[in-house]
Structures are given as C-alpha cells and as structure tokens.
Design an enzyme around this catalytic site. Structure first.
Site, PDB file in Angstrom:
ATOM      1  N   SER A  32      33.560  38.701  28.753  1.00 50.09           N
ATOM      2  CA  SER A  32      34.902  38.138  28.949  1.00 50.09           C
ATOM      3  C   SER A  32      36.032  39.153  28.979  1.00 50.09           C
ATOM      4  O   SER A  32      37.168  38.779  29.284  1.00 50.09           O
ATOM      5  CB  SER A  32      35.183  37.082  27.883  1.00 50.09           C
ATOM      6  OG  SER A  32      34.437  35.930  28.184  1.00 50.09           O
TER       7      SER A  32
ATOM      8  N   TYR B 289      39.472  27.572  25.025  1.00 50.90           N
ATOM      9  CA  TYR B 289      38.991  28.775  25.714  1.00 50.90           C
ATOM     10  C   TYR B 289      37.880  28.385  26.688  1.00 50.90           C
ATOM     11  O   TYR B 289      36.946  27.686  26.304  1.00 50.90           O
ATOM     12  CB  TYR B 289      38.498  29.758  24.657  1.00 50.90           C
ATOM     13  CG  TYR B 289      38.049  31.084  25.186  1.00 50.90           C
ATOM     14  CD1 TYR B 289      38.970  31.998  25.688  1.00 50.90           C
ATOM     15  CD2 TYR B 289      36.702  31.442  25.170  1.00 50.90           C
ATOM     16  CE1 TYR B 289      38.559  33.235  26.162  1.00 50.90           C
ATOM     17  CE2 TYR B 289      36.282  32.676  25.637  1.00 50.90           C
ATOM     18  CZ  TYR B 289      37.212  33.565  26.131  1.00 50.90           C
ATOM     19  OH  TYR B 289      36.800  34.789  26.603  1.00 50.90           O
TER      20      TYR B 289
END
EC number: 3.5.2.6
Length: 358
Positions: free
Chosen positions: A60, A146
């Site tokens: 990420s 998220y």
C-alpha cells in the site's frame, strides 16, 4: 552525532530474529545524504544478499504513487477533486457515483467500500459490475474505511482523465519524472534477478497475485535506494518540474482528521514530534479495518511545518514502511521480504528517526 549504524543494527537485528525475517533493507536520509543498512538474504535458497538495489513489493505504499499520479492530473487541469467519480467512467453514471467525489475515493470516504474486493469480483472483468452493485453503508464523506477498491478506482479514474492506461502513465511518465529508475509495476526480465522472494507467515515463498486495480492499490516494486530518493523529492520537491511539485503538494494536503491522524492523498500525517504509541495506534489493525468518523478540514490545509508523513504497505510476503519529517529533512524507509506486524515497523522507524533527530 549519534552513530546511526549502531542504532539501526541494535533496532533491526533483534527485530529480524523475533519476526523470522529473511531479508531487510533500511535507508535513512538526513540533510540530503542517504545511508543504507542491509541485512540478511533476498532469497533463502540462493542466499543472495540484500542490497539497497534489491526490489521489494511495497504493497500500500503504492497508494502514495497513485495519489501523486492523480495530483499530476490535477496540476494539468485534467480533473478536480470535487468532480463526481462517474464523470470519468460512463458505466458508473446515473447512480451513487454521481454523488461520490474523486476526493471521497482518494481518501476512503465513498461510503464503506471494503478493504479488499470480494474474491469473486477481484479481477478486471468483474470490477465495473462490482461497483455498480455495491451498496454504500454510509453517506459519502461521513466515515473513513481504508479500502483498496476506493483508492484503486481513484487511480483508475485519474488515468482515464489523462487518456492513458494507469500502468503506462506510471511507468513512462510519473516514475521517470520523479527520477525513479528502479521502480516498477511489472518487473522487467532484466531486473528479475534483483526481485526478492517474499515469505509468508509460515515461511513459504510467495509473490503478490494479480487482482482488480492491483497496480493502483498495491502494485509497486522498488528498492530502498529509489524509495529514499522518493522521500527526498517529497520533502524537497523544488528540483522537480512544476506539475509534479503541485502533485506532491496535493498529496501532503490535509483533507480531514481522524483522532490524531490527518489524511492526505495516499500519505497519512501527524504532528511532530510524536510519541511512538500514537504512531503505532494510527497504523493499527483497528484503524485499517474499522470505520471512523471524519472531521473535514474546510478548506483543506497544507501540512503544518512540523509534520511526520508516513505510510505502511504489505503484501502476502512483504512488509514496508516509510516515514519522514520534511521540516527536519529526516526520513527512513524499511523494506522486508516478510509481512510482519505494522507496530514493529513503526517502532523501529520511530527509534531510528528519534536517534537522527538528536
């Protein structure tokens, strides 16, 4: 001055033992000068040693590159963050995505898009249908959850606005303009010998598997030498061309706060100095897995002078962490070929940054 090698050694060596990490590379930067500390092996079979040129999956942390690409589209007048998502993808028109902005997608506030695509939708063919059938759990802009499908779509739409495929824009435009020559979405044949083997929790070899919007959400492979250069241009973008300076400024802008964390595009920011527990908390599983009410900053605010900027990233066999303090010119990158807990990465980086900031 503190002997940085001693600090890094004493932080990393016990960590690698406790977490059974085969290979790990640390890069630090201070006053524009990078140093590298390499440990262990890129591959347990070949015993190839880790160097600052070893390629790691950064998971990420890729989201910060995606955000920079979107910022580049913004700087070139191709999109506005307030635009509805559906403006850039006709298949999403006439429905919920008319009321979800690019900024919502880029900051995980579209209304509860999940952490991952469901397995049956996790491929390019099924992706559009997934978004069409997705049912929001919250009103847009109210909760942070998220999400790879959220920022993944953000990157996809930014590329649409520039009229080119995402991978091509990233590899042929954005990465070269950032001065990154060893950062890839698809590792070329000529570089495969540098690509570390990842190891899962059981120590079995594993590499990132393909999925919907994987390039946008978690697809970058890079080295500590390239990543610390990326940190340096994030701290001191004046050497870059104007649109990239503006792109980086957009990624370092605070759009809302959740507890002590200020959400940028890709990057997450904290007041500096920060206690290690607060930084661990901001990068906790709970923060990644659960919805949190957001407090919008209106208008969005440029990061205050003393700010720590950070991002974690993981794939099945790799764990990454990047943290830097632009006002001090201090940064650290920690890449490993094992997905070990974020808390351990944060503690190690915090110890190293604190030692440099004496």
């Amino acid at each position: 001055a503190t002997d940085i090698r001693q600090v890094v050694d004493s932080t990393v060596e016990p960590l690698m033992q406790q977490q059974d990490i085969a290979g790990l590379s640390v890069a630090v930067i201070q006053n524009g000068k990078a140093q590298y500390f390499n440990y262990g092996v890129a591959n347990k079979d070949s015993k190839q040693p880790i160097t600052e040129n070893t390629l790691f999956e950064i998971g990420s942390v890729s989201k910060t590159f995606t955000a920079t690409l979107a910022g580049y589209a913004l700087a070139n007048g191709k999109l506005k963050l307030s635009d509805p998502a559906s403006q850039y993808l006709p298949a999403l028109r006439g429905d919920k995505f008319d009321h979800i902005s690019l900024l919502n997608l880029g900051t995980y506030t579209a209304g509860g898009l999940p952490l991952q695509f469901p397995e049956e939708s996790d491929n390019t063919g099924k992706m559009i249908s997934y978004y069409q059938h997705w049912k929001p759990a919250f009103a847009p802009g109210t909760q942070r959850l998220y999400s790879n499908p959220s920022i993944g779509l953000f990157g996809h739409l930014a590329a649409q606005s520039l009229g080119q495929p995402f991978e091509k824009l990233m590899e042929q435009t954005v990465l070269p303009k950032l001065g990154l020559k060893h950062t890839f979405i698809s590792v070329p044949e000529t570089q495969m010998s540098l690509y570390a083997q990842g190891y899962d929790k059981a120590g079995k070899p594993v590499r990132v598997s393909p999925g919907a919007l994987d390039a946008e959400a978690y697809g970058i492979k890079t080295s500590t030498s390239d990543l610390i250069h990326y940190v340096e241009v994030n701290m001191h973008p004046a050497k870059l061309e104007k649109p990239l300076q503006q792109a980086i400024a957009a990624t370092h802008t605070g759009y809302y706060t959740v507890d002590g964390m200020t959400q940028g595009l890709g990057w997450e920011m904290y007041p500096y100095p920060i206690k290690v527990d607060a930084l661990v908390e901001g990068n906790s599983t709970q923060m990644a897995m659960e919805p949190h009410k957001v407090n919008w900053l209106t208008p969005p605010q440029a990061a205050p002078l003393d700010t720590l900027v950070n991002k974690t990233g993981s794939t099945g066999g790799f764990g990454a962490y990047v943290a830097y303090v632009p006002s001090k010119g201090l940064g650290v990158v920690i890449l490993a070929n094992k997905n070990y807990p974020n808390a351990e990465r944060v503690k190690a980086a915090h110890a190293i940054l604190s030692a440099m900031d004496q």
